[in-house]
Design a protein around this motif. Sequence first.
Motif, PDB file in Angstrom:
ATOM      1  N   GLN A  63       0.815  -1.212   0.000  1.00 26.19           N
ATOM      2  CA  GLN A  63       0.000   0.000   0.000  1.00 26.19           C
ATOM      3  C   GLN A  63       0.852   1.267   0.000  1.00 26.19           C
ATOM      4  O   GLN A  63       0.318   2.375  -0.039  1.00 26.19           O
ATOM      5  CB  GLN A  63      -0.918   0.011   1.232  1.00 26.19           C
ATOM      6  CG  GLN A  63      -1.902  -1.152   1.279  1.00 26.19           C
ATOM      7  CD  GLN A  63      -2.823  -1.171   0.068  1.00 26.19           C
ATOM      8  OE1 GLN A  63      -3.417  -0.152  -0.286  1.00 26.19           O
ATOM      9  NE2 GLN A  63      -2.950  -2.328  -0.567  1.00 26.19           N
ATOM     10  N   THR A  64       2.163   1.114   0.059  1.00 28.91           N
ATOM     11  CA  THR A  64       3.037   2.290   0.097  1.00 28.91           C
ATOM     12  C   THR A  64       3.152   2.897  -1.294  1.00 28.91           C
ATOM     13  O   THR A  64       3.563   2.239  -2.241  1.00 28.91           O
ATOM     14  CB  THR A  64       4.446   1.909   0.593  1.00 28.91           C
ATOM     15  OG1 THR A  64       4.335   1.340   1.896  1.00 28.91           O
ATOM     16  CG2 THR A  64       5.354   3.128   0.647  1.00 28.91           C
ATOM     17  N   GLY A  65       2.754   4.131  -1.397  1.00 33.99           N
ATOM     18  CA  GLY A  65       2.845   4.839  -2.670  1.00 33.99           C
ATOM     19  C   GLY A  65       3.784   6.018  -2.566  1.00 33.99           C
ATOM     20  O   GLY A  65       4.652   6.079  -1.710  1.00 33.99           O
ATOM     21  N   SER A  98      16.766  11.771  -9.758  1.00 32.73           N
ATOM     22  CA  SER A  98      16.030  10.577 -10.193  1.00 32.73           C
ATOM     23  C   SER A  98      14.762  10.451  -9.358  1.00 32.73           C
ATOM     24  O   SER A  98      14.820  10.522  -8.126  1.00 32.73           O
ATOM     25  CB  SER A  98      16.876   9.320 -10.040  1.00 32.73           C
ATOM     26  OG  SER A  98      17.952   9.311 -10.955  1.00 32.73           O
ATOM     27  N   ALA A  99      13.632  10.293 -10.025  1.00 34.17           N
ATOM     28  CA  ALA A  99      12.343  10.125  -9.353  1.00 34.17           C
ATOM     29  C   ALA A  99      11.881   8.689  -9.508  1.00 34.17           C
ATOM     30  O   ALA A  99      11.715   8.199 -10.628  1.00 34.17           O
ATOM     31  CB  ALA A  99      11.305  11.076  -9.947  1.00 34.17           C
ATOM     32  N   ILE A 100      11.706   7.995  -8.379  1.00 33.43           N
ATOM     33  CA  ILE A 100      11.233   6.616  -8.372  1.00 33.43           C
ATOM     34  C   ILE A 100       9.758   6.628  -7.981  1.00 33.43           C
ATOM     35  O   ILE A 100       9.414   6.933  -6.841  1.00 33.43           O
ATOM     36  CB  ILE A 100      12.023   5.751  -7.373  1.00 33.43           C
ATOM     37  CG1 ILE A 100      13.531   5.850  -7.633  1.00 33.43           C
ATOM     38  CG2 ILE A 100      11.556   4.309  -7.425  1.00 33.43           C
ATOM     39  CD1 ILE A 100      14.374   5.237  -6.527  1.00 33.43           C
ATOM     40  N   ASP A 101       8.893   6.331  -8.922  1.00 31.28           N
ATOM     41  CA  ASP A 101       7.449   6.297  -8.660  1.00 31.28           C
ATOM     42  C   ASP A 101       7.109   4.908  -8.133  1.00 31.28           C
ATOM     43  O   ASP A 101       7.190   3.911  -8.862  1.00 31.28           O
ATOM     44  CB  ASP A 101       6.683   6.585  -9.946  1.00 31.28           C
ATOM     45  CG  ASP A 101       5.185   6.747  -9.720  1.00 31.28           C
ATOM     46  OD1 ASP A 101       4.612   5.963  -8.937  1.00 31.28           O
ATOM     47  OD2 ASP A 101       4.581   7.656 -10.321  1.00 31.28           O
ATOM     48  N   LEU A 102       6.730   4.825  -6.872  1.00 29.59           N
ATOM     49  CA  LEU A 102       6.492   3.526  -6.249  1.00 29.59           C
ATOM     50  C   LEU A 102       5.218   2.859  -6.757  1.00 29.59           C
ATOM     51  O   LEU A 102       5.065   1.642  -6.639  1.00 29.59           O
ATOM     52  CB  LEU A 102       6.422   3.675  -4.726  1.00 29.59           C
ATOM     53  CG  LEU A 102       7.646   4.297  -4.053  1.00 29.59           C
ATOM     54  CD1 LEU A 102       7.510   4.214  -2.532  1.00 29.59           C
ATOM     55  CD2 LEU A 102       8.937   3.634  -4.500  1.00 29.59           C
ATOM     56  N   SER A 103       4.295   3.628  -7.303  1.00 27.01           N
ATOM     57  CA  SER A 103       3.045   3.050  -7.795  1.00 27.01           C
ATOM     58  C   SER A 103       3.201   2.445  -9.183  1.00 27.01           C
ATOM     59  O   SER A 103       2.738   1.334  -9.451  1.00 27.01           O
ATOM     60  CB  SER A 103       1.942   4.117  -7.813  1.00 27.01           C
ATOM     61  OG  SER A 103       1.695   4.600  -6.503  1.00 27.01           O
ATOM     62  N   ALA A 128       6.481   7.479   4.357  1.00 31.89           N
ATOM     63  CA  ALA A 128       5.604   8.137   5.321  1.00 31.89           C
ATOM     64  C   ALA A 128       4.906   7.149   6.246  1.00 31.89           C
ATOM     65  O   ALA A 128       4.634   7.462   7.413  1.00 31.89           O
ATOM     66  CB  ALA A 128       4.567   8.983   4.571  1.00 31.89           C
ATOM     67  N   ASP A 129       4.637   5.944   5.739  1.00 33.25           N
ATOM     68  CA  ASP A 129       3.970   4.943   6.570  1.00 33.25           C
ATOM     69  C   ASP A 129       4.950   4.087   7.370  1.00 33.25           C
ATOM     70  O   ASP A 129       4.534   3.193   8.111  1.00 33.25           O
ATOM     71  CB  ASP A 129       3.070   4.052   5.718  1.00 33.25           C
ATOM     72  CG  ASP A 129       3.837   3.284   4.635  1.00 33.25           C
ATOM     73  OD1 ASP A 129       5.093   3.346   4.626  1.00 33.25           O
ATOM     74  OD2 ASP A 129       3.194   2.641   3.792  1.00 33.25           O
ATOM     75  N   GLY A 130       6.239   4.350   7.211  1.00 36.95           N
ATOM     76  CA  GLY A 130       7.247   3.614   7.963  1.00 36.95           C
ATOM     77  C   GLY A 130       7.502   2.203   7.472  1.00 36.95           C
ATOM     78  O   GLY A 130       8.223   1.445   8.118  1.00 36.95           O
ATOM     79  N   ALA A 131       6.952   1.838   6.313  1.00 42.98           N
ATOM     80  CA  ALA A 131       7.083   0.465   5.831  1.00 42.98           C
ATOM     81  C   ALA A 131       8.421   0.189   5.149  1.00 42.98           C
ATOM     82  O   ALA A 131       8.913  -0.939   5.170  1.00 42.98           O
ATOM     83  CB  ALA A 131       5.947   0.133   4.871  1.00 42.98           C
ATOM     84  N   PRO A 167       4.775  11.482  -0.101  1.00 45.92           N
ATOM     85  CA  PRO A 167       3.532  10.735  -0.350  1.00 45.92           C
ATOM     86  C   PRO A 167       2.906  11.116  -1.668  1.00 45.92           C
ATOM     87  O   PRO A 167       3.256  12.133  -2.286  1.00 45.92           O
ATOM     88  CB  PRO A 167       2.645  11.138   0.831  1.00 45.92           C
ATOM     89  CG  PRO A 167       3.148  12.494   1.223  1.00 45.92           C
ATOM     90  CD  PRO A 167       4.628  12.471   0.976  1.00 45.92           C
ATOM     91  N   SER A 168       1.954  10.307  -2.123  1.00 49.52           N
ATOM     92  CA  SER A 168       1.237  10.610  -3.359  1.00 49.52           C
ATOM     93  C   SER A 168       0.369  11.832  -3.163  1.00 49.52           C
ATOM     94  O   SER A 168      -0.090  12.138  -2.060  1.00 49.52           O
ATOM     95  CB  SER A 168       0.365   9.420  -3.766  1.00 49.52           C
ATOM     96  OG  SER A 168       1.135   8.265  -3.936  1.00 49.52           O
ATOM     97  N   ASN A 169       0.119  12.543  -4.282  1.00 49.23           N
ATOM     98  CA  ASN A 169      -0.786  13.687  -4.214  1.00 49.23           C
ATOM     99  C   ASN A 169      -2.205  13.204  -3.928  1.00 49.23           C
ATOM    100  O   ASN A 169      -2.613  12.171  -4.409  1.00 49.23           O
ATOM    101  CB  ASN A 169      -0.784  14.438  -5.557  1.00 49.23           C
ATOM    102  CG  ASN A 169       0.414  15.355  -5.662  1.00 49.23           C
ATOM    103  OD1 ASN A 169       1.108  15.590  -4.677  1.00 49.23           O
ATOM    104  ND2 ASN A 169       0.667  15.852  -6.867  1.00 49.23           N
TER     105      ASN A 169
END
Length: 438
Positions: free
Chosen positions: A122-124, A138-143, A394-397, A436-438
């Motif tokens: 669920q981490t985005g 460099s931007a790493i998009d987790l989604s 942000a979620d600490g995961a 975090p995601s927008n």
Amino acid sequence: MQQMIQGRMMHGAADAPKAAKTAADAGDAPEFTGAYVEAMDAMHGPMMEGVMADDPDTAFVRGMIPHHQGAIDMARIVQQHGDDPQTKAWAEQIIAAQEREIVEMEAWLKEKARLEAIDFGQTGGTVWSADEGGSSISAIDLSSGTVTTTPIPVAPHNVDLTPDGRFLLAVGTPASGDHGDGHDHAGGDTAGLLVMLHPRDLSKPAATVEVGAHPAHVVADRQGRAFVSLSASDEVAIVDLARGAVTARIGTGAYPHGLRLSPDETELYVANVEDGSVSVIDTAHLTEAARIPVGAAPVQVGFTPDGGRVYVSLRNENRVAVIDTATREVTGRIEVGPNPIQMIATPDGRQVYVANQGTEAAPNDTVSVIDTATGDVARTLKTGPGAHGVSVSADGAFVFVTNIADDSVSVIDVARQEVVGSVPVGDRPNGIVHGPSN
């Protein structure tokens, strides 16, 4: 769907090659015709399979690789059977270009597979790394699992996201030259820059603010201010982001480097590398309220979420000092790996992750995980060579670590306490931040 598309595409297109192949098999066509037909037949199936990938970029690359191989095969046929110098020259050019692009595309697929293999759950959001050697971010998009590397006007040593998410801030010297290991900050008295980037589109024109010589780190507060450590002038510059101007300067110890705000933003702690101290800045009055001796070559600081303790990396001691913020005294020192650089506490305050970079000649590849309850290193994790910057989701995961000697970011699963993957980024990544995601 795949069968339908294949049927529509191949029904008509296949008639001509099938007819040519039939003719070639019957001996009614020249030898080179049969060779061309075989090359095309070998190409079509893998191309069709490649373009059926779920991701459009992956589909393009997987389709183009067999397409390029088909072009190479046809070029070799004309080299063997043709007699016109021009077609043979074109064939030579095609083989060289297509072979090079196949190597590049196969490398891209391997890199993408490394990122896709990581299950972020669920981490985005996005992770940004400051690629000092490449003068890029460099931007790493987790989604989506994509990595985008964009040139910027400076060789960034550090990055931070403003609390409102409006700007990605980067600091460094104007883009040019060799930037070493990120701690020498060579370059004379050249004015360093704070760059204000659009987080979701780094290619948009960026605003820049001259801040002073050798900017090292930057943090931003909820009042719209950025604090930039200036190693060459032993001070911190305060930038009003709305005005795009330096509004104040605060003296610190010798060679200020890493800095972070307390959770309530009332204090700013700054690691002073050359005099072994940490400056405590009163952010309301913009004055140095205290200077705490900590040990040899402090590089970065990290607060616990409750603000009660600050951890300080002591690069030349292979230790981390612990400061009680109420008394402003060092209460302990913890042995970690060689040449610790950055660190960060998890949102629950249970752990502090310390990146051990090692030296230029002997890069280290570990992260020390400190149990804040016991004050001991509970685990040592293996990352990539030259572990340097650290950020936490942000979620600490997840914890993210830049590897300066490997041009990569290691991903640590906090619950599993293991490195679950590595993501390729730009040249010599230093600072890193998750948003975090927008």
